[in-house]
Design an enzyme around this catalytic site. Structure first.
Site, PDB file in Angstrom:
ATOM      1  N   HIS A  25      23.000  40.105  -0.012  1.00  0.00           N
ATOM      2  CA  HIS A  25      24.413  40.204  -0.369  1.00  0.00           C
ATOM      3  C   HIS A  25      25.172  38.929  -0.007  1.00  0.00           C
ATOM      4  O   HIS A  25      24.968  38.334   1.045  1.00  0.00           O
ATOM      5  CB  HIS A  25      25.057  41.409   0.321  1.00  0.00           C
ATOM      6  CG  HIS A  25      24.839  41.446   1.803  1.00  0.00           C
ATOM      7  ND1 HIS A  25      25.665  40.831   2.699  1.00  0.00           N
ATOM      8  CD2 HIS A  25      23.862  42.029   2.537  1.00  0.00           C
ATOM      9  CE1 HIS A  25      25.233  41.032   3.932  1.00  0.00           C
ATOM     10  NE2 HIS A  25      24.126  41.754   3.856  1.00  0.00           N
ATOM     11  N   GLY A  26      26.002  38.490  -0.928  1.00  0.00           N
ATOM     12  CA  GLY A  26      26.852  37.336  -0.677  1.00  0.00           C
ATOM     13  C   GLY A  26      26.171  35.990  -0.816  1.00  0.00           C
ATOM     14  O   GLY A  26      26.764  34.955  -0.502  1.00  0.00           O
TER      15      GLY A  26
END
Length: 350
Positions: free
Chosen positions: A248-249
């Site tokens: 994520h990210g």
């Protein structure tokens, strides 16, 4: 097709060839093959001088060669027509496209597909059997949605993008034009976000977006996660192999190449044209600059400078890593020598 027709298809990339000196030797080419498996009527290639010995053994009727007069003469002596180029492998890749095109279904919507009435479907779209397209989904013109694909609410799929069978596109996902998502890939699923508390793990909802820019290709069973906030982004023309984990990210630049079983923890940042070989692991929030490379099984715990090549775990400069590997096999002998020196030193002290 005739060898001369292939030359015509290649255009300016094939100006140096055997027909210049022998225009009557123009064999029929019926297919392509690896040089050690080639048969009469096939086209193959030799990437460099170290593979020159194959020219004396191959049954290929035509070869793509480097700009090496010795190799060209070897082919000529065996009666093999040839094309010379500065990048034989690239030209061979283009040759494959002359003889093979991937299956592309005729635009239609199969009656077993489940499509929410709020979904917006572009023109010339194919949607295969048992695909599920939920509310608010947007699918661009010329897209191909193969059987059993599931697209969650509010996802957007760009023009001419192909989603292969059994891949899953989660909510808050934006996929650009001309992308290819292979079977089993999961794009935009929840990132691994949990906060430790005295009573256990508190789940942090992943409310961000997953964005794939144009011309991204994602291999089978790869996962690209959605973040808690902000976005996970894959840059234009990046190619990702099978079984890759992108946390994520993460921010992946344009033109990167990521090989199988590589894994990135959350918030990793890769610059443009970064190359990760198989099973590379990158720790949380680590950064790699433009043009950096990591060899197979490298463990990256800290930032890597632009253009740097790293290897090993923890990652060190590749040239240093090679020196370390050279010493590694000598460690047992070095250990025995050290013990002998210690004994001599102890005896002299006594």
């Amino acid at each position: 097709m005739k060898f001369s027709e292939i030359l015509h298809q290649f255009g300016d990339a094939a100006t140096n060839h055997s027909l210049t000196s022998n225009p009557d030797h123009d064999p029929e080419i019926t297919g392509i093959a690896a040089i050690d498996e080639a048969t009469i009527g096939t086209l193959s290639y030799v990437e460099g001088a170290k593979f020159g010995s194959f020219i004396g053994k191959t049954n290929a009727s035509a070869l793509i060669l480097p700009k090496d007069e010795k190799l060209q003469l070897l082919a000529q002596e065996r009666g093999i027509v040839w094309i010379a180029t500065s990048d034989p492998r690239l030209l061979f890749a283009k040759a494959i496209a002359l003889f093979y095109q991937p299956y592309r279904p005729i635009p239609e919507i199969h009656p077993t597909a489940v499509i929410h009435p709020t979904a917006k479907i572009g023109s010339d779209v194919y949607i295969g059997p048992h695909a599920v397209i939920q509310q608010g989904v947007e699918i661009g013109n010329g897209a191909i949605i193969h059987p059993n694909v599931v697209i969650y609410p509010d996802a957007k799929i760009g023009d001419r993008t192909t989603l292969h069978a059994n891949c899953t596109i989660h909510e808050r996902t934006r996929i650009g034009a001309d992308c290819v998502i292979h079977s089993g890939a999961v794009i935009g699923a929840e990132g691994f976000g949990f906060v430790p508390t005295r009573t256990g793990w508190f789940k942090m909802q992943q409310s961000g977006y997953t964005v794939l820019e144009d011309s991204v290709e994602v291999g089978c069973n790869t996962a690209i996660d959605r973040p808690a906030v902000g976005e996970t982004r894959i840059g234009r023309s990046t190619v990702i192999d099978n079984l890759v984990q992108i946390g994520h990210g993460c921010q992946i630049g344009a033109g990167c190449a990521i090989a199988g079983q590589a894994g990135m923890a959350g918030a990793v940042k890769l610059g443009n044209r970064v190359i990760l070989a198989g099973q590379v692991g990158i720790a949380n929030q680590a950064k790699m600059g433009d043009g950096a490379m990591a060899s197979a099984q490298t463990g990256i715990l800290h930032d890597v400078a632009p253009g740097e090549i790293v290897s090993g775990t923890p990652a060190i400069p590749h040239k240093l890593y090679l020196r370390v590997c050279a010493v590694y096999g000598r460690l047992p002998n070095m250990y025995q020598s050290l013990k002998q020196l210690q004994r001599k030193l102890n005896n002299s002290n006594d």
